[in-house]
Design an enzyme around this catalytic site. Structure first.
Site, mmCIF file in Angstrom:
data_model
loop_
_atom_site.group_PDB
_atom_site.id
_atom_site.type_symbol
_atom_site.label_atom_id
_atom_site.label_comp_id
_atom_site.label_asym_id
_atom_site.label_seq_id
_atom_site.Cartn_x
_atom_site.Cartn_y
_atom_site.Cartn_z
ATOM 1 N N HIS A 1 -5.056 15.758 -3.094
ATOM 2 C CA HIS A 1 -4.788 15.894 -1.666
ATOM 3 C C HIS A 1 -5.050 14.589 -0.912
ATOM 4 O O HIS A 1 -5.977 13.841 -1.220
ATOM 5 C CB HIS A 1 -5.644 17.016 -1.070
ATOM 6 C CG HIS A 1 -7.120 16.734 -1.122
ATOM 7 N ND1 HIS A 1 -7.780 16.014 -0.155
ATOM 8 C CD2 HIS A 1 -8.064 17.063 -2.030
ATOM 9 C CE1 HIS A 1 -9.063 15.921 -0.454
ATOM 10 N NE2 HIS A 1 -9.273 16.549 -1.602
ATOM 11 N N ASP A 2 -4.189 14.327 0.049
ATOM 12 C CA ASP A 2 -4.331 13.189 0.969
ATOM 13 C C ASP A 2 -4.250 11.830 0.286
ATOM 14 O O ASP A 2 -4.643 10.808 0.878
ATOM 15 C CB ASP A 2 -5.643 13.286 1.755
ATOM 16 C CG ASP A 2 -5.735 14.561 2.579
ATOM 17 O OD1 ASP A 2 -4.981 14.679 3.551
ATOM 18 O OD2 ASP A 2 -6.549 15.445 2.238
ATOM 19 N N GLY B 1 -8.828 13.249 -4.723
ATOM 20 C CA GLY B 1 -8.401 13.258 -3.338
ATOM 21 C C GLY B 1 -8.586 11.932 -2.633
ATOM 22 O O GLY B 1 -9.538 11.191 -2.864
#
Length: 256
Positions: A120-121, A138
């Site tokens: 994520h991100d 992440g």
């Protein structure tokens, strides 16, 4: 005209461009936007929040814009942005963003090999080659034209510079500055990525200047003293500025 297998599912709210091929057992969720000329082989899943450009090929088992593997995620609306001309191989997983940044970004002209994961991100640049089973935790950032070999594990929040080559099986707990080869255990600076730089058209003068920058950084007292020596001694070309900005803005520290 799009070619959609009768064995595929496309949510009626999904937005598709033109000339896409969607194979059997693919699943295209709501709140998905797909451009033109993409190929999704069988069993590809495109989840909520995906924003996909043009001319990408997704191989069987790829899962794009998956729910983040982050216990802080509370179902907020986030996205996963994929650019153009990417080859996303079998069983690649790319998580969408969280409230931290709101989006995961994959640039263009990348090869993401089988079974690798983008957390994520993350923000991935363009022209990347990322090997089989490599895992990016992440909020990792990877700059343009980097090569990560197979089974590389990258700690969350790490920054990997452009034009690097990272040895297979490595574990990266710190930032990896641009233009270098990173290898051994624990991960260390192993010289410049000479082959990669020459293939990308860097001149001998540019390569020498990059080499001298790292010579001063790594061999002049503290890192701060090395940065000062580089600024005092060497011309501030864009390559030198990139290295110094990378080092000065490193949050996790750079490999030595």
């Amino acid at each position: 005209m799009n070619q959609i297998s009768p064995l595929a599912y496309v949510h009626p709210e999904a937005k598709l461009g033109d000339n896409n091929i969607i194979g059997p057992f693919c699943y295209i969720d709501r709140d998905v936007e797909i451009g033109d000329n993409n190929v999704m082989q069988n069993s590809v899943t495109i989840h909520v929040g995906a924003r996909i450009g043009n001319n990408n090929e997704f191989f069987p088992g790829a899962s794009i814009s998956t729910k983040p593997q982050d216990l802080k995620f509370r179902g907020e609306e986030t996205t996963c942005i994929v650019g153009d001309n990417n080859s996303i191989r079998e069983n690649v997983t790319i998580s969408r963003g969280t409230a931290s940044k709101g989006k995961t970004v994959v640039g263009s002209n990348n090869l993401l090999m089988e079974n690798m994961h983008v957390g994520h991100d993350c923000v991935l640049g363009s022209g990347l080659i990322i090997g089989n089973s490599t895992k990016l935790a992440g909020e990792v950032v990877v700059d343009d034209n980097a090569i990560l070999s197979g089974s590389v594990l990258v700690h969350q929040f790490c920054h990997i510079g452009g034009y690097v080559m990272v040895q297979g099986g490595s574990r990266s707990p710190m930032d990896i500055p641009p233009y270098i080869i990173a290898g051994r255990d624990p991960l260390k600076y192993c010289g410049l990525n000479l082959v990669g730089l020459r293939r990308r058209g860097f001149s001998n003068e540019q390569i020498d200047l990059i080499h001298n920058t790292y010579r001063l950084l790594y061999n002049t007292g503290t890192l701060k003293e090395g940065i000062e020596e580089v600024r005092k001694t060497l011309p501030m070309t864009k390559e030198v500025e990139y290295i110094l900005n990378f080092v000065e803005n490193s949050q996790r520290g750079i490999i030595r």
